[in-house]
Design a protein around this motif. Structure first.
Motif, PDB file in Angstrom:
ATOM      1  N   TRP A 115     -11.140 -10.171  -7.043  1.00 51.98           N
ATOM      2  CA  TRP A 115     -11.146  -9.415  -5.794  1.00 51.98           C
ATOM      3  C   TRP A 115     -11.677 -10.281  -4.656  1.00 51.98           C
ATOM      4  O   TRP A 115     -11.077 -10.345  -3.570  1.00 51.98           O
ATOM      5  CB  TRP A 115     -11.999  -8.176  -5.990  1.00 51.98           C
ATOM      6  CG  TRP A 115     -12.094  -7.231  -4.830  1.00 51.98           C
ATOM      7  CD1 TRP A 115     -13.021  -7.247  -3.825  1.00 51.98           C
ATOM      8  CD2 TRP A 115     -11.242  -6.115  -4.567  1.00 51.98           C
ATOM      9  NE1 TRP A 115     -12.806  -6.209  -2.956  1.00 51.98           N
ATOM     10  CE2 TRP A 115     -11.719  -5.494  -3.381  1.00 51.98           C
ATOM     11  CE3 TRP A 115     -10.139  -5.565  -5.212  1.00 51.98           C
ATOM     12  CZ2 TRP A 115     -11.120  -4.363  -2.831  1.00 51.98           C
ATOM     13  CZ3 TRP A 115      -9.538  -4.446  -4.670  1.00 51.98           C
ATOM     14  CH2 TRP A 115     -10.031  -3.858  -3.495  1.00 51.98           C
ATOM     15  N   CYS A 143      -4.598  -4.098  -5.792  1.00 52.60           N
ATOM     16  CA  CYS A 143      -4.969  -2.765  -6.275  1.00 52.60           C
ATOM     17  C   CYS A 143      -5.820  -2.902  -7.531  1.00 52.60           C
ATOM     18  O   CYS A 143      -5.539  -3.741  -8.394  1.00 52.60           O
ATOM     19  CB  CYS A 143      -3.725  -1.947  -6.613  1.00 52.60           C
ATOM     20  SG  CYS A 143      -2.635  -1.591  -5.228  1.00 52.60           S
ATOM     21  N   ARG A 145       0.844  -1.197   0.000  1.00 51.63           N
ATOM     22  CA  ARG A 145       0.000   0.000   0.000  1.00 51.63           C
ATOM     23  C   ARG A 145       0.881   1.250   0.000  1.00 51.63           C
ATOM     24  O   ARG A 145       1.745   1.407   0.875  1.00 51.63           O
ATOM     25  CB  ARG A 145      -0.905   0.013   1.227  1.00 51.63           C
ATOM     26  CG  ARG A 145      -1.894   1.181   1.248  1.00 51.63           C
ATOM     27  CD  ARG A 145      -2.696   1.221   2.531  1.00 51.63           C
ATOM     28  NE  ARG A 145      -3.633   2.329   2.518  1.00 51.63           N
ATOM     29  CZ  ARG A 145      -4.916   2.246   2.179  1.00 51.63           C
ATOM     30  NH1 ARG A 145      -5.411   1.064   1.844  1.00 51.63           N
ATOM     31  NH2 ARG A 145      -5.701   3.296   2.169  1.00 51.63           N
ATOM     32  N   GLN A 191      -8.721  -0.293 -10.116  1.00 48.21           N
ATOM     33  CA  GLN A 191      -9.498   0.937 -10.276  1.00 48.21           C
ATOM     34  C   GLN A 191     -10.900   0.727  -9.713  1.00 48.21           C
ATOM     35  O   GLN A 191     -11.552  -0.278 -10.019  1.00 48.21           O
ATOM     36  CB  GLN A 191      -9.591   1.323 -11.753  1.00 48.21           C
ATOM     37  CG  GLN A 191      -8.294   1.828 -12.352  1.00 48.21           C
ATOM     38  CD  GLN A 191      -8.507   2.424 -13.724  1.00 48.21           C
ATOM     39  OE1 GLN A 191      -9.379   3.287 -13.909  1.00 48.21           O
ATOM     40  NE2 GLN A 191      -7.735   1.985 -14.694  1.00 48.21           N
ATOM     41  N   LYS A 192     -11.349   1.655  -8.896  1.00 48.44           N
ATOM     42  CA  LYS A 192     -12.663   1.526  -8.257  1.00 48.44           C
ATOM     43  C   LYS A 192     -13.778   1.336  -9.276  1.00 48.44           C
ATOM     44  O   LYS A 192     -14.675   0.510  -9.089  1.00 48.44           O
ATOM     45  CB  LYS A 192     -12.960   2.767  -7.406  1.00 48.44           C
ATOM     46  CG  LYS A 192     -12.115   2.880  -6.152  1.00 48.44           C
ATOM     47  CD  LYS A 192     -12.494   4.125  -5.362  1.00 48.44           C
ATOM     48  CE  LYS A 192     -11.658   4.245  -4.100  1.00 48.44           C
ATOM     49  NZ  LYS A 192     -11.988   5.462  -3.322  1.00 48.44           N
ATOM     50  N   ARG A 193     -13.716   2.084 -10.365  1.00 57.09           N
ATOM     51  CA  ARG A 193     -14.797   2.031 -11.355  1.00 57.09           C
ATOM     52  C   ARG A 193     -14.876   0.677 -12.043  1.00 57.09           C
ATOM     53  O   ARG A 193     -15.901   0.350 -12.648  1.00 57.09           O
ATOM     54  CB  ARG A 193     -14.615   3.142 -12.394  1.00 57.09           C
ATOM     55  CG  ARG A 193     -13.360   3.008 -13.235  1.00 57.09           C
ATOM     56  CD  ARG A 193     -13.270   4.113 -14.276  1.00 57.09           C
ATOM     57  NE  ARG A 193     -12.061   4.026 -15.071  1.00 57.09           N
ATOM     58  CZ  ARG A 193     -11.914   3.221 -16.111  1.00 57.09           C
ATOM     59  NH1 ARG A 193     -12.898   2.432 -16.478  1.00 57.09           N
ATOM     60  NH2 ARG A 193     -10.780   3.199 -16.791  1.00 57.09           N
ATOM     61  N   LEU A 202     -14.483  -2.299 -10.479  1.00 56.73           N
ATOM     62  CA  LEU A 202     -14.896  -3.366  -9.567  1.00 56.73           C
ATOM     63  C   LEU A 202     -16.254  -3.952  -9.937  1.00 56.73           C
ATOM     64  O   LEU A 202     -16.624  -5.014  -9.450  1.00 56.73           O
ATOM     65  CB  LEU A 202     -14.932  -2.849  -8.128  1.00 56.73           C
ATOM     66  CG  LEU A 202     -13.595  -2.876  -7.386  1.00 56.73           C
ATOM     67  CD1 LEU A 202     -13.699  -2.168  -6.041  1.00 56.73           C
ATOM     68  CD2 LEU A 202     -13.115  -4.308  -7.189  1.00 56.73           C
ATOM     69  N   ASN A 255      -9.908 -11.834  -1.064  1.00 58.50           N
ATOM     70  CA  ASN A 255     -10.368 -11.242   0.194  1.00 58.50           C
ATOM     71  C   ASN A 255     -10.200 -12.246   1.331  1.00 58.50           C
ATOM     72  O   ASN A 255     -10.864 -13.284   1.354  1.00 58.50           O
ATOM     73  CB  ASN A 255     -11.838 -10.839   0.060  1.00 58.50           C
ATOM     74  CG  ASN A 255     -12.310  -9.990   1.224  1.00 58.50           C
ATOM     75  OD1 ASN A 255     -11.927 -10.215   2.368  1.00 58.50           O
ATOM     76  ND2 ASN A 255     -13.150  -9.012   0.928  1.00 58.50           N
ATOM     77  N   GLU A 300      -8.728   1.395  -5.511  1.00 55.08           N
ATOM     78  CA  GLU A 300      -9.170   0.667  -4.322  1.00 55.08           C
ATOM     79  C   GLU A 300      -8.071  -0.325  -3.922  1.00 55.08           C
ATOM     80  O   GLU A 300      -7.416  -0.921  -4.785  1.00 55.08           O
ATOM     81  CB  GLU A 300     -10.467  -0.074  -4.608  1.00 55.08           C
ATOM     82  CG  GLU A 300     -11.148  -0.640  -3.380  1.00 55.08           C
ATOM     83  CD  GLU A 300     -11.790   0.438  -2.516  1.00 55.08           C
ATOM     84  OE1 GLU A 300     -11.790   0.270  -1.289  1.00 55.08           O
ATOM     85  OE2 GLU A 300     -12.282   1.440  -3.079  1.00 55.08           O
ATOM     86  N   PHE A 301      -7.894  -0.492  -2.607  1.00 55.07           N
ATOM     87  CA  PHE A 301      -6.853  -1.398  -2.102  1.00 55.07           C
ATOM     88  C   PHE A 301      -7.482  -2.396  -1.148  1.00 55.07           C
ATOM     89  O   PHE A 301      -8.220  -2.016  -0.230  1.00 55.07           O
ATOM     90  CB  PHE A 301      -5.763  -0.598  -1.378  1.00 55.07           C
ATOM     91  CG  PHE A 301      -4.628  -1.424  -0.847  1.00 55.07           C
ATOM     92  CD1 PHE A 301      -3.523  -1.718  -1.638  1.00 55.07           C
ATOM     93  CD2 PHE A 301      -4.654  -1.912   0.455  1.00 55.07           C
ATOM     94  CE1 PHE A 301      -2.473  -2.476  -1.146  1.00 55.07           C
ATOM     95  CE2 PHE A 301      -3.609  -2.667   0.955  1.00 55.07           C
ATOM     96  CZ  PHE A 301      -2.513  -2.955   0.159  1.00 55.07           C
ATOM     97  N   LEU A 302      -7.207  -3.687  -1.354  1.00 55.70           N
ATOM     98  CA  LEU A 302      -7.702  -4.750  -0.487  1.00 55.70           C
ATOM     99  C   LEU A 302      -6.518  -5.385   0.237  1.00 55.70           C
ATOM    100  O   LEU A 302      -5.660  -6.010  -0.386  1.00 55.70           O
ATOM    101  CB  LEU A 302      -8.427  -5.822  -1.313  1.00 55.70           C
ATOM    102  CG  LEU A 302      -8.866  -7.079  -0.554  1.00 55.70           C
ATOM    103  CD1 LEU A 302      -9.927  -6.737   0.489  1.00 55.70           C
ATOM    104  CD2 LEU A 302      -9.380  -8.132  -1.518  1.00 55.70           C
TER     105      LEU A 302
END
Length: 304
Positions: A289, A274, A148, A276-278, A280, A293, A157-159
């Motif tokens: 993703w 990592c 990160r 891009q949020k859009r 997801l 998790n 977005e970062f998980l």
């Protein structure tokens, strides 16, 4: 202009070599040249500067590259939507990570992902983990594994998957700075350091220099890629503060030449996925993703 033309164009953007792209994409160099010329005629501008020694993308070519990435992504998403009546995901997923992450973190994720989505084609590229966010933002990768960064861009977005411990690596063999290193209180000001160019590791190293009041550290070299830094330590070029996982996944003949010092030098940092949020909402990316998790994975194991 068609999807195949755009894929050929994007591959050529990466290689800047007509012969390499022709071989990789299974076309003749003359066919590749004609298709690129067709694209140039379509847009009314040269996309590459060619001479006998090199191929360079033009400014217009860079704009067309961004356009081509968006079109191919939309095309893949449309294919997914049309072909998903049986809930099977089909398409290509571009992953980016360091060589170390390809050994340490990626196998478990891919094992789960491939079991559930066997028809997704994985395209893996490796490089400096510090470039991961940039690869995501430029659409050169759909998903990346990385530490990160200090500041996460608003569109990314970062998980979190876990934490990475930092360690000090020194050469086992005697070197020109061994006497300074093995004093009761090491003379850090005169010990050569090998540093990553940028990224989360470099940020923590810079903080450590401040904590140790090392205002002007002796820097032997700055290097892109942690794996190369480990090799340089093994050769006696200097010392390095690096993620422990890099040392653990280095070749045995390299590890034999290195000693690991105190593991309490600095706080660990987060490692994760990592994206891009859009993006997801895209099913292939959302599936990867979820496969990464830790909470969902643990719940799945408990259910079994």
């Amino acid at each position: 202009m068609n999807i195949r033309d755009l894929k050929l164009f994007l591959h050529l953007c990466e290689t800047c070599h007509f012969g390499m792209t022709a071989d990789a994409m299974h076309v003749s160099p003359s066919t590749l040249s004609r298709q690129i010329q067709r694209l140039e005629e379509h847009f009314g501008h040269p996309l590459f500067i060619r001479d006998n020694r090199q191929v360079q993308i033009t400014q217009v070519g860079e704009r067309v590259k961004r356009f081509a990435i968006q079109v191919i992504n939309l095309h893949q998403q449309l294919q997914h939507d049309l072909n998903n009546s049986d809930q099977q995901l089909v398409g290509e997923l571009k992953l980016f990570c360091s060589v170390t992450a390809a050994y340490s973190h990626l196998p478990d994720i891919l094992d789960r992902y491939r079991i559930n989505y066997p028809f997704v084609e994985i395209k893996l590229s490796t490089g400096d983990a510090a470039d991961a966010v940039e690869k995501i933002q430029s659409n050169d990768a759909d998903i990346a594994i990385a530490g990160r960064p200090k500041q996460l861009p608003a569109g990314v977005e970062f998980l979190k998957m876990g934490e990475i411990e930092m360690v000090l690596l020194i050469p086992k063999l005697n070197s020109s700075f061994s006497d300074k290193l093995h004093q009761k209180k090491p003379d850090w000001h005169n010990i050569p350091f090998i540093l990553p160019e940028h990224g989360p590791s470099r940020h923590r190293i810079d903080l450590w220099f401040k904590q140790q009041k090392i205002s002007n550290p002796k820097i032997y070299a700055t290097v892109a890629g942690h794996e190369a830094i480990v090799s340089m330590v093994a050769l006696g070029c200097g010392v390095a503060l690096l993620p422990k996982v890099v040392m653990e996944n280095s070749p045995e003949r390299i590890r034999e030449r290195i000693t690991e010092w105190s593991t309490n030098l600095m706080q660990p940092f987060d490692v994760g996925i990592c994206v891009q949020k859009r993006r997801l909402s895209e099913r292939m990316i959302a599936a990867f993703w979820n496969s990464s998790n830790p909470e969902l994975v643990n719940n799945s194991k408990n259910a079994i």
